[in-house]
Structures are given as C-alpha cells and as structure tokens.
Scaffold this motif. Sequence first.
Motif, mmCIF file in Angstrom:
data_model
loop_
_atom_site.group_PDB
_atom_site.id
_atom_site.type_symbol
_atom_site.label_atom_id
_atom_site.label_comp_id
_atom_site.label_asym_id
_atom_site.label_seq_id
_atom_site.Cartn_x
_atom_site.Cartn_y
_atom_site.Cartn_z
ATOM 1 N N ALA A 167 67.114 49.346 9.318
ATOM 2 C CA ALA A 167 67.201 47.892 9.451
ATOM 3 C C ALA A 167 68.642 47.417 9.608
ATOM 4 C CB ALA A 167 66.569 47.227 8.240
ATOM 5 N N ASN A 168 69.569 48.351 9.786
ATOM 6 C CA ASN A 168 70.980 47.975 9.784
ATOM 7 C C ASN A 168 71.719 48.570 10.977
ATOM 8 O OD1 ASN A 168 71.027 46.588 7.138
ATOM 9 N ND2 ASN A 168 70.491 48.632 6.375
ATOM 10 N N GLN A 183 71.059 37.375 16.893
ATOM 11 C CA GLN A 183 69.806 36.880 17.479
ATOM 12 C C GLN A 183 68.691 37.869 17.174
ATOM 13 O OE1 GLN A 183 70.781 36.394 21.609
ATOM 14 N NE2 GLN A 183 72.350 34.849 21.220
ATOM 15 N N GLY A 184 67.542 37.359 16.804
ATOM 16 C CA GLY A 184 66.456 38.237 16.372
ATOM 17 C C GLY A 184 65.407 38.433 17.423
ATOM 18 N N LEU A 242 74.170 41.470 28.154
ATOM 19 C CA LEU A 242 74.831 42.327 27.166
ATOM 20 C C LEU A 242 73.908 42.647 25.995
ATOM 21 C CD1 LEU A 242 78.380 40.688 27.023
ATOM 22 C CD2 LEU A 242 77.689 42.753 28.256
ATOM 23 N N ARG A 243 73.157 41.669 25.551
ATOM 24 C CA ARG A 243 72.249 41.904 24.423
ATOM 25 C C ARG A 243 71.227 42.983 24.768
ATOM 26 N NH1 ARG A 243 69.880 40.476 19.802
ATOM 27 N NH2 ARG A 243 67.606 40.492 19.744
ATOM 28 N N GLY A 264 58.679 47.779 15.856
ATOM 29 C CA GLY A 264 58.215 46.659 16.652
ATOM 30 C C GLY A 264 59.097 46.352 17.835
ATOM 31 N N SER A 265 60.136 47.151 18.081
ATOM 32 C CA SER A 265 60.998 46.895 19.229
ATOM 33 C C SER A 265 60.264 47.175 20.518
ATOM 34 C CB SER A 265 62.250 47.781 19.160
ATOM 35 O OG SER A 265 63.041 47.394 18.076
ATOM 36 N N ARG A 266 60.674 46.471 21.580
ATOM 37 C CA ARG A 266 60.054 46.669 22.875
ATOM 38 C C ARG A 266 60.596 47.930 23.522
ATOM 39 N NH1 ARG A 266 61.010 40.881 25.497
ATOM 40 N NH2 ARG A 266 62.973 41.195 24.431
#
Length: 782
Positions: A19-20, A50-51, A231-232, A780-782
């Motif tokens: 989580a970090n 940003q989440g 960039l994100r 849960g990441s895409r």
Amino acid sequence: MAGPSSGGPLAAGKPPGKANASVLVFHRVDGDQHAVTRAGIEAIEAIGTQGPETFTVTATDEVTAFTDKNLAKYNAVVFLSPGSDRLNTIQEQSFQRYIEAGGGFLGIHDAARAEPESDWFTGLIGSRPAGTSGGAQEAVVEVGDRLNPATRDLPLEWSRRDVWTNWETNPSGSVHTVARVRERTYEPGSTANGWDHPISWCRDYEGGRSFYTGMGGTAAGFAEENFRAHLRGALLWTTRQARADCQASIIANYEATRLTQPNQPNQLDQIGEPHGIDIADDGKVYYIGRGGRWSGAPVDVDWDSPEIGKGPGTVHMWDPETEQVTAVGTLDVFGNKGGGDELVKVEEGLLGIALDPDFAANGHVYLHYTPHSGVDRDAHMAERRVSRFTIDQATQKLDTSSEQVLLSWPVQVHSCCHAGGDMEWDSQGNLYIATGDTNSSRFSDGYSGNNPEPNFGGVSFADARRTAGNTNNLNGKILRIHPEPDGTYTIPEGNLFTGDEGNGDQARPEIYVMGVRNPSRIEIDEQDRLYAGWVGPDAGQPSTTWGPAKYDTFAVITSAGNQGWPYCMGNKQPYRDRNLPDPSQPLDWYDCDNLKNTSPNNDGLTDIPPARANNIWYSPQGGGPDYPRNADGVPSYDIDEAQYRLPWLKGGGQAAMTGPVYRYDASSGSDVKWPEYWDGKWFVGDFYDQDQPRHAVVMDPANAGDGGLPVHAESLDDIIPVGNGGIRNLMDWKFGPDGALYVLDYGRGFFNADSASALWRVTYKGGPATPLPENLIAKGSR
C-alpha cells in the motif's frame, strides 16, 4: 548482484509495502532547467496523491541515492532534468541491478541526454537526441495506443506546446511507441525524423519497466491536465500499480511463416493465381486463384478460338490441424489471356469468395466469377455472376453441379481492366459485392477515364461514365443484396436506389456504393462499417488541364453514396469533362456537389448523387495531395503548390488493397493472436512493397464516415515482412479466428502463379501485458 524479491525491486533492503508505492525523482538544481525541474517535481508530487492508486515522492539531486539499499525503497525512479554524465560506474551498476531485479524507470525530456557514454542507458531510454525543434512550439501529438494507462484518457489528436526532440535513430519497432508528434504541424528543424516521429514509448527492459516521454521541456507544460494524466499513467505502470502491454508493436515479437509450398511443376496443387481469402470458423483458410496457370503455360488470345482466355479458377483450402493444402475445386473461367497490351490482357476470372455465415452447417460458398461459357466471342462481351455452391465438408470438394446463380450482369472483355471482385457479409446477412469499372486506362491519358469515343461493337470500353458513373450499371460499384435460402436475393433497405427512379428502369436497386474504379478489396467490421480500397488511374502527376494524378484510395463507408469516380477523387478534387465530337478538348470542371452524367454511353440517370470525400488517397508524389482552390472550389493542380496531408504514404506503381479492422477476442485461448493494442485499428496496404503503404491506422469515429483523415498511422513493413524473401506483393489479408493474420502473396510475375505465390501467417509471440497480476503492488489496479 542482488536478486529480485517478491515484494519489491531488490532483495537488498526492505522493499516497499503493497500500500506504499514510492517514487524517487532524480534531478539537478542548477542551470537553465531550474524552473522546469521545479514544475516537474510539483506535478509528480500532485499526481502521486490522486487515487485510488497513490505513491509518495522523494526528490533528490544527490548521486549518492544510487545504492542498492537506497534504490530498494522505491518502486520507480524518475529522471527529470538529471544533467549529463553524473553517475559513476558503481552508481550506474546499482541502478542497472535495480532495473534487472524488477524496478521501474520513467525518463522525461532531457533524461535522454543522461549518461551519454553508457550503452546500457541508451538501451534503457531507447534512443538519443539528434537535436530539437529549437524552442517551444505548438504541435499535434497523435495518440496511437488507446489502452496504455499513460495514453488511454488522452485525446486522439493532442495539441500542446513543448520543445520537440529529434532522434539519432528511430526507436519504433525496438520499443513500443504510444504517441508520435506530427511534424507537419510545427518546424522540426534540420534533424527532423519524418512522419514517424516517436515522442513517448515504453518497453520491458532487462527485467524491469522503462517508460520515456520526450515531452516535458517547458515549465508550463507540467501544469497541463493531459500531460499530468500522461505522466500519472506512466508512473502507475512503472511502479507496478497498473498493467500495460509494452511489447505489442515490437518487431521481434512477430513471426511470419509461409504455409504453402511452391506448386509441383505444371500443376496448381498448392495455389492458383492468388486472388482472395475467406476463413471458416474452425480456422480453415479458403483461397482462390483468378485464372492464370503456372509460369510459362501457354495462353490463348485468339478471338477466333473457342478456347480463348480459358483458365482455371481454383479454390484451395489450408487446414490448421494438418497444416496441409487440399485442392477443393476448379471452375472454367474467362481470365487466362496473359499480359501484354491492354487490348490483349484481361483481369476477369474467379474474383471473390465468401463463405456462408452458416458454412459449418450448410457448406455454402459464394463465388464471384466470369464463366468461360458466357463469353460472346463476336461481341467481346462476357457474363459476370455471383453464384452459391456447396462444398462437401467430409471430402472438402466443390460440388459444381450445386450452382445457384444469384446475380449476373454483362461486362465488356474487349479491353482490360478493373474487375474488382471481393465479397463480404455484414451482421444482418447482407452480401456486399465489389465490382470494377471494366474500363480501359489507356484512352484518357491516365486521368478521368471518361473518353466516350473508343468502342467495340457499339459498347464503350474507355468511358467509366458508362459503368462506375452510371446508376443503371452494376460495374464500378459495391453492391449489397440479401441472399435467400432458395438461391434468390432481396434488396436491403438503405441502398442507394430503389429502382423506381427516373423512368423506373434507370437505377439498379442492388447498388449500395457507386463511383469506385477497381475495388479489389472490401472489409466489413463488427459494427457493419464498410471499408473499401480501389486502384486509381495512371497519370503520373497532376495536370492543370485535366485534374489530379492517379490517386489510389481508401474509404470508410457508413451509408449508401457516391465515392466520385470518374468525376472526382480524393477529398472531392474534380476532373475535367470531355465529350463528343472531340474528346481531346477539355470542357468544364465537374462540380462534385452537383454531378451530371452527360455521357452518350449513359443509360441511367443524368442527375446522380454528389461525390463524397474519401479518407485516404495517395499519388506518386505523396499521400493526401491537396492544392489551393479558386472561388469555384477547383484546385490549382500546380505540383509546386501541393500540400501532402498524409506524409506516411507514397505511391508510384500502386494498387490499394484494404485490409481488415482487427478485433481482439479476450476469450480466445490462442497463443498466436495479435494483442489488444491493435483492436479497432484499420489495416491499409498496397499490392507493392516499396514506398507504398502497409500501415495500421487509427480513425476518429466522429468523422470517419464523412471523409475524415486518419489521426494516426504506423508502419507494418517489418511485421508483415517486405522484399523478395517476404510478402512482397500483398493480394489479400484477413485475421483468422485464432487471431493470427493470414496473407496472400501474389508472387513475382503477373497473370500466373509462380514459386513465390503463397499463403502466409503472421503470429504474435510477445507474451502478456506486464506486470503480471501476481506482481501488482496495489489490489484492484487496472
């Protein structure tokens, strides 16, 4: 050397927790990049909050950060205005071990100049700068990858101001390019790269992940919302919080295999004169031969002979289970007159194949051909027909006695050329049939093809207004019919004519599209959009008297209409009219919006539908030629005033062969299917393989059906290999149910099959997107 650990990039030091996620930004504080650096750090810190996927940011200009223990704290390292040669050998080796153990890297703009003496770092970046645009300029970025987290939320065409870097070597093909900058929208300078100018790319590199963007050369650019999204997305992939396929366009991940062997001497046991493909749901590939025999076989060109032009229209099948070829059947066709003079050679024969949508159950196959039995040797006329046959599924043999003729019409065969021939189904069970204008190229100096004078037996063979421009003639069209179980057909709603126009006998209701010259290939996508390509006339350059040079053309067609030939081409560029008594004298320019067919050879309507703009056109000078227009909308056709709107295209000896729109099947377990990156891309190509197109293009759905230009293109020349040892003369190409691309190479001669005539398959071997699901650090990441 430290090895990888399951929780982070390195075993040396405790890796970040799930989580970090954390990012190290390496920069310099001195020099003229100070404002850019500060803006970049602020932008990266902001997007890290940003989440739902977040990351912490540590910024440093200290090279002492490059130790095994310290690097193990970070999921990705960003090089942001890092300076030139700053890392010593030990520090660079630590960074290399970090990447090899699974670390991520993001390089921004001047990062491409870092560590200039390091070959390893050059590999990590992908290329080195050769120069820049000389200051910030507004330009358009073409976003080709619609799936990558760094580009999926960006506009197709992204206008922004930046300092644009040129490259010593083009990295496309060795890296996965996600965006290109369109050079014709700014001044790229003397080191310009041309139409394929990568600006952002990624690759899986030596165990880790590398993303580079040439953007980020101005402080103001880092405040832009779209650039921050770019960039994100790059950081989500490099930090292992999102997956991305950065292998999909790398050339080494594709393999082209020849499936058929050369024919036995004086036989057509493997392949006939290649002319078309269809693929069954079980993967069997059926392909046809037009009518020529093997190299050196005799041909009969004597009109007094009852055997004139008689040749074999062949059907073969390649079975993926056995990897063997079966000769399915042969039809006697008119189409074997060989080459030579235009009044000798012919392009008729077996022209198209379409397996019935329920082929597995009923064995029905539709063939578009010119039967030899239908030739009138006195009138030099023949019959073209579309017939339904049955293939015995057990024996894989064509039952010629099962023929049901759906549709037939007359064609002149005194003069070559332009038979067209392809057929495709839509989801409603409608059959589309492409027909050429059966018109000579020779008597209009290579321009409009509208000379009404030459004829044989009273039938014009040099006036395409008799055929393609005639509402009452089925040649030079794309027909649409609905075959019925009893071997007849009905007319779908929405065709161009009802048949009741004029006197009730001046328009054929089968016509869906008119005004096409030689549409050898058509395709239908899953949304029932029609994609067509046709070959243009022969003029090598534009004429201020007669009009445009030869334009080979591609179009996305979403409704019935007129694509313009022989009145207008390209983006509604008109030709000059001519007529009796002296066709050598030019008359008025055609009005593309108010067309009239005044040919003495016209038996259809005089007022015909307006010409529509096409999406892609190219000439020997380049792609998408356009000119200044006068008050009446007529282009100057001055070659010195031409602007080329599609610089990735060029013609010469050219013959457009439209290809499929790829659709990725996520449910397929095939290990050779092309990746999802290509989903929705339209494949356009040319028969020839020199400067001609072989590209995948991205269209804007908002204007594709209205003649909108492609927004992005990338070359397929190295994936579908060109040259004598590859697929040099591309005749047809389709994706099979296995997701592989099947391609017909015509061979190296004309009007025959030779040792290079072959069916090929191009497969993908690049593997899945990275990181693998088990290596993601955020659930849960895409």
